[in-house]
Design a protein around this motif. Structure first.
Motif, PDB file in Angstrom:
ATOM      1  N   ILE A  84       0.854  -1.269   0.001  1.00 11.60           N
ATOM      2  CA  ILE A  84      -0.080  -0.053   0.122  1.00 11.60           C
ATOM      3  C   ILE A  84       0.976   1.439  -0.141  1.00 11.60           C
ATOM      4  N   ASN A  85       2.041   1.246   0.301  1.00 12.40           N
ATOM      5  CA  ASN A  85       2.884   2.209   0.703  1.00 12.40           C
ATOM      6  C   ASN A  85       4.279   2.599   0.113  1.00 12.40           C
ATOM      7  N   GLU A  86       4.675   1.569  -0.773  1.00 13.47           N
ATOM      8  CA  GLU A  86       6.105   1.851  -1.165  1.00 13.47           C
ATOM      9  C   GLU A  86       5.838   1.879  -2.874  1.00 13.47           C
ATOM     10  N   VAL A  87       6.310   2.844  -3.423  1.00 12.04           N
ATOM     11  CA  VAL A  87       6.257   3.354  -4.766  1.00 12.04           C
ATOM     12  C   VAL A  87       7.713   3.838  -5.435  1.00 12.04           C
ATOM     13  N   VAL A 124      11.585   9.975   0.642  1.00  7.13           N
ATOM     14  CA  VAL A 124      12.016   9.640  -0.461  1.00  7.13           C
ATOM     15  C   VAL A 124      13.548   9.129  -0.283  1.00  7.13           C
ATOM     16  N   GLU A 125      13.856   8.008  -0.701  1.00 11.93           N
ATOM     17  CA  GLU A 125      15.129   7.647  -0.701  1.00 11.93           C
ATOM     18  C   GLU A 125      15.839   7.533  -2.288  1.00 11.93           C
ATOM     19  N   ILE A 126      16.866   8.276  -2.545  1.00 15.69           N
ATOM     20  CA  ILE A 126      17.391   8.299  -3.596  1.00 15.69           C
ATOM     21  C   ILE A 126      18.253   7.110  -3.893  1.00 15.69           C
ATOM     22  N   ILE A 127      18.016   6.387  -5.027  1.00 15.48           N
ATOM     23  CA  ILE A 127      18.663   4.978  -5.196  1.00 15.48           C
ATOM     24  C   ILE A 127      19.622   4.906  -6.348  1.00 15.48           C
ATOM     25  N   ARG A 128      20.959   4.866  -6.294  1.00 17.06           N
ATOM     26  CA  ARG A 128      21.740   4.503  -7.366  1.00 17.06           C
ATOM     27  C   ARG A 128      22.415   3.204  -7.575  1.00 17.06           C
ATOM     28  N   ILE A 160       8.253   5.762   0.512  1.00 13.71           N
ATOM     29  CA  ILE A 160       7.780   4.907   1.521  1.00 13.71           C
ATOM     30  C   ILE A 160       6.569   5.990   2.482  1.00 13.71           C
ATOM     31  N   GLY A 161       5.496   5.738   2.206  1.00 14.71           N
ATOM     32  CA  GLY A 161       4.521   6.420   2.884  1.00 14.71           C
ATOM     33  C   GLY A 161       4.414   6.095   4.228  1.00 14.71           C
ATOM     34  N   SER A 162       4.261   7.097   5.044  1.00 13.88           N
ATOM     35  CA  SER A 162       4.136   6.896   6.443  1.00 13.88           C
ATOM     36  C   SER A 162       2.681   7.207   7.153  1.00 13.88           C
ATOM     37  N   SER A 163       1.682   8.071   6.396  1.00 10.50           N
ATOM     38  CA  SER A 163       0.530   8.256   6.521  1.00 10.50           C
ATOM     39  C   SER A 163      -0.324   8.540   5.365  1.00 10.50           C
ATOM     40  N   ALA A 164      -1.595   8.086   5.615  1.00 14.30           N
ATOM     41  CA  ALA A 164      -2.364   8.128   4.358  1.00 14.30           C
ATOM     42  C   ALA A 164      -3.705   8.636   4.652  1.00 14.30           C
ATOM     43  N   GLY A 170     -16.851   6.813  -1.462  1.00 13.75           N
ATOM     44  CA  GLY A 170     -17.624   6.967  -0.217  1.00 13.75           C
ATOM     45  C   GLY A 170     -17.050   6.636   0.984  1.00 13.75           C
ATOM     46  N   GLU A 171     -15.880   5.699   1.100  1.00 16.11           N
ATOM     47  CA  GLU A 171     -15.366   5.444   2.354  1.00 16.11           C
ATOM     48  C   GLU A 171     -13.940   6.280   2.462  1.00 16.11           C
ATOM     49  N   PHE A 172     -14.022   6.922   3.649  1.00 21.51           N
ATOM     50  CA  PHE A 172     -12.765   7.974   3.956  1.00 21.51           C
ATOM     51  C   PHE A 172     -12.144   7.522   5.248  1.00 21.51           C
ATOM     52  N   VAL A 173     -10.721   7.382   5.100  1.00 24.51           N
ATOM     53  CA  VAL A 173     -10.009   6.952   6.099  1.00 24.51           C
ATOM     54  C   VAL A 173      -8.624   7.601   6.278  1.00 24.51           C
ATOM     55  N   HIS A 174      -8.312   8.166   7.318  1.00 26.95           N
ATOM     56  CA  HIS A 174      -6.909   9.071   7.502  1.00 26.95           C
ATOM     57  C   HIS A 174      -6.185   7.908   8.404  1.00 26.95           C
ATOM     58  N   GLU A 175      -5.013   7.589   8.406  1.00 26.57           N
ATOM     59  CA  GLU A 175      -4.141   6.583   9.126  1.00 26.57           C
ATOM     60  C   GLU A 175      -2.755   6.547   9.072  1.00 26.57           C
ATOM     61  N   VAL A 176      -2.273   6.306  10.208  1.00 26.87           N
ATOM     62  CA  VAL A 176      -0.532   6.022  10.132  1.00 26.87           C
ATOM     63  C   VAL A 176      -0.517   4.624   9.587  1.00 26.87           C
ATOM     64  N   ILE A 177       0.405   4.366   8.277  1.00 25.63           N
ATOM     65  CA  ILE A 177       0.497   2.978   7.776  1.00 25.63           C
ATOM     66  C   ILE A 177       1.872   2.630   7.917  1.00 25.63           C
ATOM     67  N   ALA A 178       2.746   3.456   8.459  1.00 23.99           N
ATOM     68  CA  ALA A 178       4.122   2.647   8.579  1.00 23.99           C
ATOM     69  C   ALA A 178       4.972   3.814   9.209  1.00 23.99           C
ATOM     70  N   GLU A 179       5.889   3.069   9.928  1.00 24.41           N
ATOM     71  CA  GLU A 179       6.967   3.817  10.669  1.00 24.41           C
ATOM     72  C   GLU A 179       8.103   4.479   9.560  1.00 24.41           C
ATOM     73  N   LYS A 180       8.803   5.500   9.742  1.00 30.01           N
ATOM     74  CA  LYS A 180       9.817   5.687   8.821  1.00 30.01           C
ATOM     75  C   LYS A 180      10.759   4.485   8.716  1.00 30.01           C
ATOM     76  N   GLU A 181      10.952   4.022   7.156  1.00 32.95           N
ATOM     77  CA  GLU A 181      11.799   2.718   7.083  1.00 32.95           C
ATOM     78  C   GLU A 181      12.984   3.010   6.343  1.00 32.95           C
ATOM     79  N   MET A 182      13.680   4.251   6.792  1.00 38.07           N
ATOM     80  CA  MET A 182      14.863   4.687   5.913  1.00 38.07           C
ATOM     81  C   MET A 182      16.033   4.765   6.823  1.00 38.07           C
TER      82      MET A 182
END
Length: 182
Positions: A84-87, A124-128, A160-164, A170-182
């Motif tokens: 859900i949170n890694e792009v 965001v992490e910059i990957i080389r 890496i998303g940490s909140s969404a 019609g369904e609305f949600v706001h939540e923390v989805i992950a801790e910082k993973e970097m």
């Protein structure tokens, strides 16, 4: 209840599809692979449903923070996602957004599909890494990076998303989805 989505065009990408929903056929434009039948179950969790939207999504908006503290949203082509949170997206090492992410890795990302959207904040992490760049390389990238996956100007951005904030039909949600993973 289940909707079955079938291809009604034999092109490889960006086809028209018939969605069979409650016994009715509805024509729509999406980007599903032709060979794949997709089953959308209303019993799936919201996280599963919005993850499917991200999987289908080709374009998204990634925002960096400029030196004055303002968001700088930029349309990007998604090249990979996980859960859900890694792009992952690609960009030039000499781009403004890379310079901004070096200064401040905080980011915003959003994507949407009719009646469904997700807005995330994260990092965001910059990957080389050459192996990762080769694994995520796509042929269209030669237009931007003529030397291929080892082009010195070709970098990956891993968000890496940490909140969404999720809106799904019609369904609305706001939540923390992950801790910082970097």
């Amino acid at each position: 209840m289940t909707a079955i989505i079938d291809s009604c065009d034999q092109q490889k990408y960006r086809h028209k599809y018939l969605i069979w929903y409650f016994g009715f056929a509805v024509l729509c434009n999406t980007a599903y692979p032709v060979s794949e039948n997709i089953y959308i179950s209303m019993e799936q969790s919201l996280e599963q449903r919005i993850t499917r939207v991200l999987e289908r999504c080709e374009d998204l908006i990634l925002a960096s923070i400029d030196s004055d503290g303002f968001p700088r949203p930029v349309p990007m082509c998604k090249i990979h996602s996980a859960g859900i949170n890694e792009v992952w997206v690609s960009t030039g090492a000499d781009s403004v957004k890379v310079a901004q992410f070096r200064e401040n890795p905080k980011a915003g990302l959003c994507y949407f599909e009719k009646g469904r959207s997700m807005v995330m904040t994260g990092y965001v992490e910059i990957i080389r890494d050459d192996e990762k760049r080769k694994n995520l390389w796509e042929e269209w990238m030669y237009r931007h990076y003529p030397q291929g996956p080892t082009d010195p100007n070709f970098v990956l951005l891993r968000f890496i998303g940490s909140s969404a904030t999720i809106w799904y039909e019609g369904e609305f949600v706001h939540e923390v989805i992950a801790e910082k993973e970097m």
